[in-house]
Design a protein around this motif. Structure first.
Motif, PDB file in Angstrom:
ATOM      1  N   PRO A  80       0.794  -1.235   0.000  1.00  0.00           N
ATOM      2  CA  PRO A  80       0.000   0.000   0.000  1.00  0.00           C
ATOM      3  C   PRO A  80       0.824   1.282   0.000  1.00  0.00           C
ATOM      4  CG  PRO A  80      -0.049  -1.039   2.152  1.00  0.00           C
ATOM      5  CD  PRO A  80       0.625  -2.001   1.239  1.00  0.00           C
ATOM      6  N   THR A  81       2.029   1.244   0.553  1.00  0.00           N
ATOM      7  CA  THR A  81       2.816   2.468   0.677  1.00  0.00           C
ATOM      8  C   THR A  81       4.253   2.245   0.219  1.00  0.00           C
ATOM      9  OG1 THR A  81       3.592   2.005   2.938  1.00  0.00           O
ATOM     10  CG2 THR A  81       1.474   3.170   2.700  1.00  0.00           C
ATOM     11  N   ARG A  82       4.887   3.362  -0.108  1.00  0.00           N
ATOM     12  CA  ARG A  82       6.286   3.304  -0.523  1.00  0.00           C
ATOM     13  C   ARG A  82       7.179   2.802   0.609  1.00  0.00           C
ATOM     14  NH1 ARG A  82       9.715   8.706  -2.157  1.00  0.00           N
ATOM     15  NH2 ARG A  82      11.782   7.775  -2.143  1.00  0.00           N
ATOM     16  N   GLU A  83       6.881   3.219   1.868  1.00  0.00           N
ATOM     17  CA  GLU A  83       7.711   2.771   2.988  1.00  0.00           C
ATOM     18  C   GLU A  83       7.696   1.252   3.103  1.00  0.00           C
ATOM     19  OE1 GLU A  83       5.865   6.713   4.444  1.00  0.00           O
ATOM     20  OE2 GLU A  83       5.184   4.933   3.386  1.00  0.00           O
ATOM     21  N   LEU A  84       6.493   0.675   3.022  1.00  0.00           N
ATOM     22  CA  LEU A  84       6.402  -0.778   3.149  1.00  0.00           C
ATOM     23  C   LEU A  84       7.082  -1.457   1.968  1.00  0.00           C
ATOM     24  CD1 LEU A  84       5.428  -3.220   4.697  1.00  0.00           C
ATOM     25  CD2 LEU A  84       3.250  -3.059   3.496  1.00  0.00           C
ATOM     26  N   ALA A  85       6.899  -0.915   0.756  1.00  0.00           N
ATOM     27  CA  ALA A  85       7.551  -1.502  -0.422  1.00  0.00           C
ATOM     28  C   ALA A  85       9.061  -1.491  -0.263  1.00  0.00           C
ATOM     29  CB  ALA A  85       7.135  -0.740  -1.683  1.00  0.00           C
ATOM     30  N   LYS A 103      17.808  -9.879  -9.112  1.00  0.00           N
ATOM     31  CA  LYS A 103      17.559  -8.444  -9.158  1.00  0.00           C
ATOM     32  C   LYS A 103      16.141  -8.148  -8.672  1.00  0.00           C
ATOM     33  CE  LYS A 103      17.733  -4.288 -12.010  1.00  0.00           C
ATOM     34  NZ  LYS A 103      17.974  -3.712 -13.349  1.00  0.00           N
ATOM     35  N   VAL A 104      16.064  -7.322  -7.627  1.00  0.00           N
ATOM     36  CA  VAL A 104      14.786  -6.884  -7.053  1.00  0.00           C
ATOM     37  C   VAL A 104      14.628  -5.400  -7.360  1.00  0.00           C
ATOM     38  CG1 VAL A 104      13.406  -6.680  -4.955  1.00  0.00           C
ATOM     39  CG2 VAL A 104      15.045  -8.570  -5.190  1.00  0.00           C
ATOM     40  N   LEU A 105      13.527  -5.039  -7.995  1.00  0.00           N
ATOM     41  CA  LEU A 105      13.295  -3.659  -8.416  1.00  0.00           C
ATOM     42  C   LEU A 105      12.078  -3.095  -7.685  1.00  0.00           C
ATOM     43  CD1 LEU A 105      14.066  -1.346 -10.362  1.00  0.00           C
ATOM     44  CD2 LEU A 105      12.594  -2.419 -12.074  1.00  0.00           C
ATOM     45  N   THR A 106      12.215  -1.871  -7.167  1.00  0.00           N
ATOM     46  CA  THR A 106      11.110  -1.199  -6.482  1.00  0.00           C
ATOM     47  C   THR A 106      10.499  -0.155  -7.405  1.00  0.00           C
ATOM     48  OG1 THR A 106      12.316  -1.470  -4.399  1.00  0.00           O
ATOM     49  CG2 THR A 106      10.441   0.006  -4.382  1.00  0.00           C
ATOM     50  N   HIS A 125      14.007  -9.711 -11.766  1.00  0.00           N
ATOM     51  CA  HIS A 125      13.335 -10.974 -11.427  1.00  0.00           C
ATOM     52  C   HIS A 125      12.087 -10.729 -10.576  1.00  0.00           C
ATOM     53  CE1 HIS A 125      17.547 -12.513 -12.062  1.00  0.00           C
ATOM     54  NE2 HIS A 125      16.873 -13.449 -12.690  1.00  0.00           N
ATOM     55  N   ILE A 126      12.201  -9.767  -9.637  1.00  0.00           N
ATOM     56  CA  ILE A 126      11.128  -9.503  -8.679  1.00  0.00           C
ATOM     57  C   ILE A 126      10.836  -8.006  -8.684  1.00  0.00           C
ATOM     58  CG2 ILE A 126      10.444  -9.598  -6.245  1.00  0.00           C
ATOM     59  CD1 ILE A 126      12.563 -11.901  -5.961  1.00  0.00           C
ATOM     60  N   VAL A 127       9.570  -7.652  -8.794  1.00  0.00           N
ATOM     61  CA  VAL A 127       9.159  -6.253  -8.710  1.00  0.00           C
ATOM     62  C   VAL A 127       8.315  -6.077  -7.454  1.00  0.00           C
ATOM     63  CG1 VAL A 127       7.678  -4.466  -9.720  1.00  0.00           C
ATOM     64  CG2 VAL A 127       9.260  -5.741 -11.175  1.00  0.00           C
ATOM     65  N   VAL A 128       8.682  -5.083  -6.650  1.00  0.00           N
ATOM     66  CA  VAL A 128       7.914  -4.705  -5.460  1.00  0.00           C
ATOM     67  C   VAL A 128       7.425  -3.278  -5.689  1.00  0.00           C
ATOM     68  CG1 VAL A 128       7.908  -4.451  -2.961  1.00  0.00           C
ATOM     69  CG2 VAL A 128       9.437  -6.126  -4.027  1.00  0.00           C
ATOM     70  N   GLY A 129       6.129  -3.050  -5.577  1.00  0.00           N
ATOM     71  CA  GLY A 129       5.652  -1.710  -5.895  1.00  0.00           C
ATOM     72  C   GLY A 129       4.301  -1.380  -5.305  1.00  0.00           C
ATOM     73  N   THR A 130       3.910  -0.131  -5.497  1.00  0.00           N
ATOM     74  CA  THR A 130       2.589   0.335  -5.072  1.00  0.00           C
ATOM     75  C   THR A 130       1.633   0.252  -6.274  1.00  0.00           C
ATOM     76  OG1 THR A 130       3.372   2.590  -5.505  1.00  0.00           O
ATOM     77  CG2 THR A 130       3.394   1.838  -3.227  1.00  0.00           C
ATOM     78  N   LEU A 153      -0.109  -9.895  -2.442  1.00  0.00           N
ATOM     79  CA  LEU A 153      -0.783  -8.684  -1.971  1.00  0.00           C
ATOM     80  C   LEU A 153      -0.458  -8.543  -0.489  1.00  0.00           C
ATOM     81  CD1 LEU A 153      -4.331  -9.023  -3.614  1.00  0.00           C
ATOM     82  CD2 LEU A 153      -2.266  -8.015  -4.562  1.00  0.00           C
ATOM     83  N   ASP A 154       0.397  -7.586  -0.144  1.00  0.00           N
ATOM     84  CA  ASP A 154       0.803  -7.385   1.242  1.00  0.00           C
ATOM     85  C   ASP A 154       0.008  -6.227   1.837  1.00  0.00           C
ATOM     86  OD1 ASP A 154       2.157  -7.723   3.570  1.00  0.00           O
ATOM     87  OD2 ASP A 154       4.019  -6.768   2.910  1.00  0.00           O
ATOM     88  N   GLU A 155      -0.463  -6.403   3.086  1.00  0.00           N
ATOM     89  CA  GLU A 155      -1.349  -5.423   3.724  1.00  0.00           C
ATOM     90  C   GLU A 155      -2.548  -5.140   2.806  1.00  0.00           C
ATOM     91  OE1 GLU A 155      -1.076  -4.321   6.715  1.00  0.00           O
ATOM     92  OE2 GLU A 155       1.018  -4.438   7.325  1.00  0.00           O
ATOM     93  N   ALA A 156      -3.196  -6.201   2.373  1.00  0.00           N
ATOM     94  CA  ALA A 156      -4.285  -6.072   1.406  1.00  0.00           C
ATOM     95  C   ALA A 156      -5.426  -5.206   1.920  1.00  0.00           C
ATOM     96  CB  ALA A 156      -4.805  -7.464   1.030  1.00  0.00           C
ATOM     97  N   ASP A 157      -5.750  -5.320   3.217  1.00  0.00           N
ATOM     98  CA  ASP A 157      -6.848  -4.501   3.754  1.00  0.00           C
ATOM     99  C   ASP A 157      -6.520  -3.022   3.688  1.00  0.00           C
ATOM    100  OD1 ASP A 157      -4.847  -4.896   5.630  1.00  0.00           O
ATOM    101  OD2 ASP A 157      -6.197  -5.212   7.330  1.00  0.00           O
ATOM    102  N   ARG A 158      -5.260  -2.688   3.898  1.00  0.00           N
ATOM    103  CA  ARG A 158      -4.859  -1.279   3.814  1.00  0.00           C
ATOM    104  C   ARG A 158      -5.002  -0.771   2.379  1.00  0.00           C
ATOM    105  NH1 ARG A 158      -0.582   2.433   5.126  1.00  0.00           N
ATOM    106  NH2 ARG A 158      -1.452   4.365   4.320  1.00  0.00           N
ATOM    107  N   MET A 159      -4.639  -1.599   1.390  1.00  0.00           N
ATOM    108  CA  MET A 159      -4.789  -1.177  -0.013  1.00  0.00           C
ATOM    109  C   MET A 159      -6.249  -0.912  -0.345  1.00  0.00           C
ATOM    110  SD  MET A 159      -1.928  -3.167  -2.313  1.00  0.00           S
ATOM    111  CE  MET A 159      -1.942  -4.794  -1.586  1.00  0.00           C
ATOM    112  N   LEU A 160      -7.140  -1.745   0.189  1.00  0.00           N
ATOM    113  CA  LEU A 160      -8.565  -1.532  -0.063  1.00  0.00           C
ATOM    114  C   LEU A 160      -9.056  -0.279   0.657  1.00  0.00           C
ATOM    115  CD1 LEU A 160      -9.950  -5.192   0.110  1.00  0.00           C
ATOM    116  CD2 LEU A 160      -9.237  -3.874  -1.887  1.00  0.00           C
ATOM    117  N   ASP A 161      -8.551  -0.046   1.882  1.00  0.00           N
ATOM    118  CA  ASP A 161      -8.896   1.186   2.612  1.00  0.00           C
ATOM    119  C   ASP A 161      -8.531   2.424   1.806  1.00  0.00           C
ATOM    120  OD1 ASP A 161      -9.872  -0.145   4.814  1.00  0.00           O
ATOM    121  OD2 ASP A 161      -8.021   0.020   5.985  1.00  0.00           O
ATOM    122  N   MET A 162      -7.446   2.338   1.051  1.00  0.00           N
ATOM    123  CA  MET A 162      -6.957   3.480   0.281  1.00  0.00           C
ATOM    124  C   MET A 162      -7.616   3.591  -1.093  1.00  0.00           C
ATOM    125  SD  MET A 162      -2.933   2.994   1.316  1.00  0.00           S
ATOM    126  CE  MET A 162      -2.285   4.421   0.433  1.00  0.00           C
TER     127      MET A 162
END
Length: 456
Positions: A80-85, A103-106, A125-130, A153-162
């Motif tokens: 949900p947020t850049r900090e968590l990503a 390679k992990v890309l934000t 290989h892995i993308v982490v993002g908002t 989907l990490d912190e999925a409830d927060r993403m739905l809240d937003m």
């Protein structure tokens, strides 16, 4: 060997060696319950609080199945947020240390999109993002998710809240339907059930109920006894004098009013709420983590997704709207083996609300009101912002070297250093802030001069 040893799992030997080197031997409850299902390739829904070890649970799963020689995007983690990503990406990189060329890309908003497009051209290989920034790249055609085999989907409830549900649905349309989907959430509102039915295939449901260790958290309930709530909070802060306090309010307006009251009375306080832009959020969290701001006042929604360990005191400015939120708030202190205290304020008209929080609550009066006349205490560290970061090849060692050059600070007087793309933040003992500024502004980093200023 116990059933909760990482070594009992059918993990890649290189991952097990790295876990051993990191002293990760015993799985947390969320890891022990979810990792076998994740490694078996099943879709999984996990309900667990922040700080429960869930990042390692899905991180190890996606790294175990990843094919390094296939230089395509194989995993997408949405936060949900850049900090968590940023936190997730950093932990995945740490878990992947013994694997070759992972390679992990934000990809997050709040920063220019151009450099991200350039990074995508070099592959990952892995993308982490908002969600918003991932959709931006999909719309521009700069991101291809056709090879993704794991969606998290990490912190999925927060993403739905937003309000990200429509965006999530559009992103999922770009990912193969035969993928593995892992959903992590602190709560399980009906919207989570709805999205799970749409995007998951016969998911295994795991709920991890982790009770607070009563030996590490002292929980009290205090009537405000004729004081205003801001005065009651200030009284507690002056009496306890914590290095790091987290104060929860139910509304943004409450956060703003309380922060103003505390700052006007000389207490180093920062606010965290939904009206802050990303740069303001980032700086607020740096100041709190650096110990140059002793008090963080936040709404529950704004504080979700933040992994903050060293909180001495939690104060509930008012009673949380439900018991699950209250438990989540209290669990912010007493972590990682530390002692903590949580105090909830209430007035007599609210006493009936206490019943939903338990049967044997400890009611304790506020400290003597005369403490309000005491002078405020200051955070022990000050933070400097340096106008140069990763893009200028600035490293933590460069900053430490500049500060501790002849005539400068002792290494023990330098605290945490946070590197961002275009700037860096460094904590120093407050008494040495003027000297620290002089050492940076008159010295050199990487053979160049950079400007520094005192943030707080």
């Amino acid at each position: 060997m116990t059933p909760t040893d990482f070594a009992t799992l059918p993990l890649d030997p290189a991952l097990l060696r790295n876990l051993d080197s990191l002293a990760y031997h015993q799985m947390t409850p969320v890891q022990a319950q979810s990792l076998p299902e994740v490694l078996a390739g099943r879709d999984v829904i996990v309900q667990a609080r922040t700080g429960s070890g869930k990042t390692a649970a899905f991180g190890l799963g996606l790294l175990h199945k990843l094919q390094a020689q296939r230089f395509r995007i194989q995993s997408l983690v949405l936060c949900p947020t850049r900090e968590l990503a940023d936190q997730v990406a950093e932990e995945v990189r740490t878990l992947a240390r013994t694997l070759t060329n992972i390679k992990v890309l934000t990809l997050c908003g709040g920063v220019p999109i151009g450099p991200q497009i350039g990074s995508l051209e070099h592959g990952a290989h892995i993308v982490v993002g908002t969600p918003g920034r991932i959709e931006d790249h999909l719309r521009k055609g700069t991101l291809n998710l056709s090879t993704v085999d794991t969606l998290v989907l990490d912190e999925a409830d927060r993403m739905l809240d937003m309000g990200f549900q429509p965006v999530l649905d559009r992103i999922v349309e770009h990912i193969p339907s035969d993928r593995q989907t892992l959903l992590f959430s602190a709560t399980f509102p009906p919207e989570i059930e709805s999205i799970a039915q749409r995007i998951m295939n016969q998911p295994v449901r795991i709920t991890v109920e982790e009770r607070h260790d009563e030996r590490s958290i002292e929980e009290l309930f205090s009537p405000i006894d004729g004081l205003s709530r801001p005065e009651a909070v200030r009284l507690l802060l002056l009496a306890e004098r914590p290095n790091a306090a987290l104060v929860f309010c139910n509304t943004k307006q409450g956060v703003k009013a309380l922060t103003q009251h505390l700052n006007q009375n000389g207490l180093n306080t920062q606010a965290l709420h939904g009206d802050l832009d990303q740069r303001e959020r980032d700086q607020t969290m740096v100041l709190f983590d650096n110990n140059s701001c002793s008090i963080l006042v936040a709404t529950d929604v704004a504080a979700r997704g933040l992994d903050i360990d060293a909180v001495d005191l939690v104060i509930n400015h008012e009673i949380a709207r439900d018991s699950a939120v209250h438990t989540h708030r209290v669990g912010r202190t007493g972590r990682a083996g530390r002692q903590g205290k949580a105090i909830t304020l209430f007035d007599e008209k609210e006493r009936f609300k206490l019943a939903r929080l338990g049967d044997s609550l400890t009611i304790e009066p506020l400290p003597d009101k005369g403490i309000l006349t005491q002078p405020p205490y200051r955070a022990p560290m000050a933070t400097l912002q340096i106008d140069g970061g990763k893009k200028q090849k600035v490293r933590r060692g460069d900053i430490l070297g500049a500060l501790t050059a002849p005539g400068g600070l002792d290494g023990q007087q330098v605290g945490k250093i946070h590197l961002q793309d275009l700037r860096a933040y460094v904590a120093v003992k407050r008494s040495e802030a003027t000297l620290a500024l002089e050492m940076i502004n008159k010295g050199k980093l990487k053979g160049r001069q950079f400007r520094a200023r005192l943030v707080r």
